[in-house]
Design a protein around this motif. Structure first.
Motif, PDB file in Angstrom:
ATOM      1  N   GLN A  27       0.796  -1.223   0.000  1.00 33.83           N
ATOM      2  CA  GLN A  27       0.000   0.000   0.000  1.00 33.83           C
ATOM      3  C   GLN A  27       0.835   1.283   0.000  1.00 33.83           C
ATOM      4  O   GLN A  27       0.402   2.290  -0.541  1.00 33.83           O
ATOM      5  N   TRP A  29       3.430   1.769  -1.666  1.00 29.03           N
ATOM      6  CA  TRP A  29       3.869   1.963  -3.051  1.00 29.03           C
ATOM      7  C   TRP A  29       2.699   2.143  -4.008  1.00 29.03           C
ATOM      8  O   TRP A  29       2.752   2.954  -4.933  1.00 29.03           O
ATOM      9  N   THR A  30       1.622   1.393  -3.815  1.00 27.09           N
ATOM     10  CA  THR A  30       0.515   1.402  -4.783  1.00 27.09           C
ATOM     11  C   THR A  30      -0.700   2.185  -4.319  1.00 27.09           C
ATOM     12  O   THR A  30      -1.550   2.524  -5.135  1.00 27.09           O
ATOM     13  N   ASP A  32      -3.072   5.210  -2.116  1.00 24.34           N
ATOM     14  CA  ASP A  32      -3.121   6.660  -1.980  1.00 24.34           C
ATOM     15  C   ASP A  32      -3.927   6.986  -0.736  1.00 24.34           C
ATOM     16  O   ASP A  32      -4.478   6.095  -0.090  1.00 24.34           O
ATOM     17  N   ASP A  63       9.094   7.467  -5.269  1.00 27.62           N
ATOM     18  CA  ASP A  63       8.730   7.850  -6.627  1.00 27.62           C
ATOM     19  C   ASP A  63       8.717   9.380  -6.679  1.00 27.62           C
ATOM     20  O   ASP A  63       8.134  10.029  -5.817  1.00 27.62           O
ATOM     21  N   ASP A  91      -1.075  11.218  -2.989  1.00 27.31           N
ATOM     22  CA  ASP A  91      -0.610  10.290  -4.021  1.00 27.31           C
ATOM     23  C   ASP A  91       0.884   9.979  -3.911  1.00 27.31           C
ATOM     24  O   ASP A  91       1.477   9.444  -4.844  1.00 27.31           O
ATOM     25  N   THR A  92       1.501  10.279  -2.779  1.00 26.37           N
ATOM     26  CA  THR A  92       2.917   9.982  -2.576  1.00 26.37           C
ATOM     27  C   THR A  92       3.138   8.474  -2.589  1.00 26.37           C
ATOM     28  O   THR A  92       2.390   7.723  -1.974  1.00 26.37           O
ATOM     29  N   ARG A  93       4.172   8.044  -3.304  1.00 27.36           N
ATOM     30  CA  ARG A  93       4.504   6.615  -3.411  1.00 27.36           C
ATOM     31  C   ARG A  93       5.876   6.378  -2.790  1.00 27.36           C
ATOM     32  O   ARG A  93       6.870   6.930  -3.232  1.00 27.36           O
TER      33      ARG A  93
END
Length: 116
Positions: A27, A29-30, A32, A63, A91-93
């Motif tokens: 979560q 990484w993918t 939001d 990212d 939306d930070t990954r």
């Protein structure tokens, strides 16, 4: 300000990977929105009283296509340990985070009396 009595002062420190989620699509990484990871950290020996804990990010793999939003804190600090907490949002990954920490506080002395 934290003040200490006449007891010896101890310093403990370490590093801990809080998560690594790039490879398995976790979560951080993918996902939001608001996300959090908590990791229990134990001191190498207990302090005599609750120590002061300084914590910071020592490695981050992120990212860069969106804004970097992050917070790292030491929470629920006791004589035995604390929780290292990482938070992000929107939306930070984040692929991976490692933190470094230092705890400073009073430690027991062999001449301390234990009166029960």
């Amino acid at each position: 300000m934290k003040t200490f009595k006449s007891h010896p002062i101890g310093i403990d420190q370490g590093e801990e990977v809080l998560f690594s989620e790039f490879a398995d699509g976790g979560q951080m990484w993918t996902g939001d929105g608001p996300r959090e990871r908590r990791t229990a950290i134990a001191f190498s020996q207990p302090f005599r009283s609750v120590p002061v804990v300084q914590i910071g990010v020592s490695l981050w793999d992120v990212d860069t296509s969106s804004a970097l939003r992050a917070e790292v804190q030491a929470e629920e600090i006791t004589e035995e340990g604390f929780y290292a907490v990482f938070r992000t949002w929107s939306d930070t990954r984040i692929a991976r985070i490692r933190v470094a920490w230092t705890a400073i506080g009073e430690v027991a002395h062999e001449d301390d009396w234990n009166i029960s």
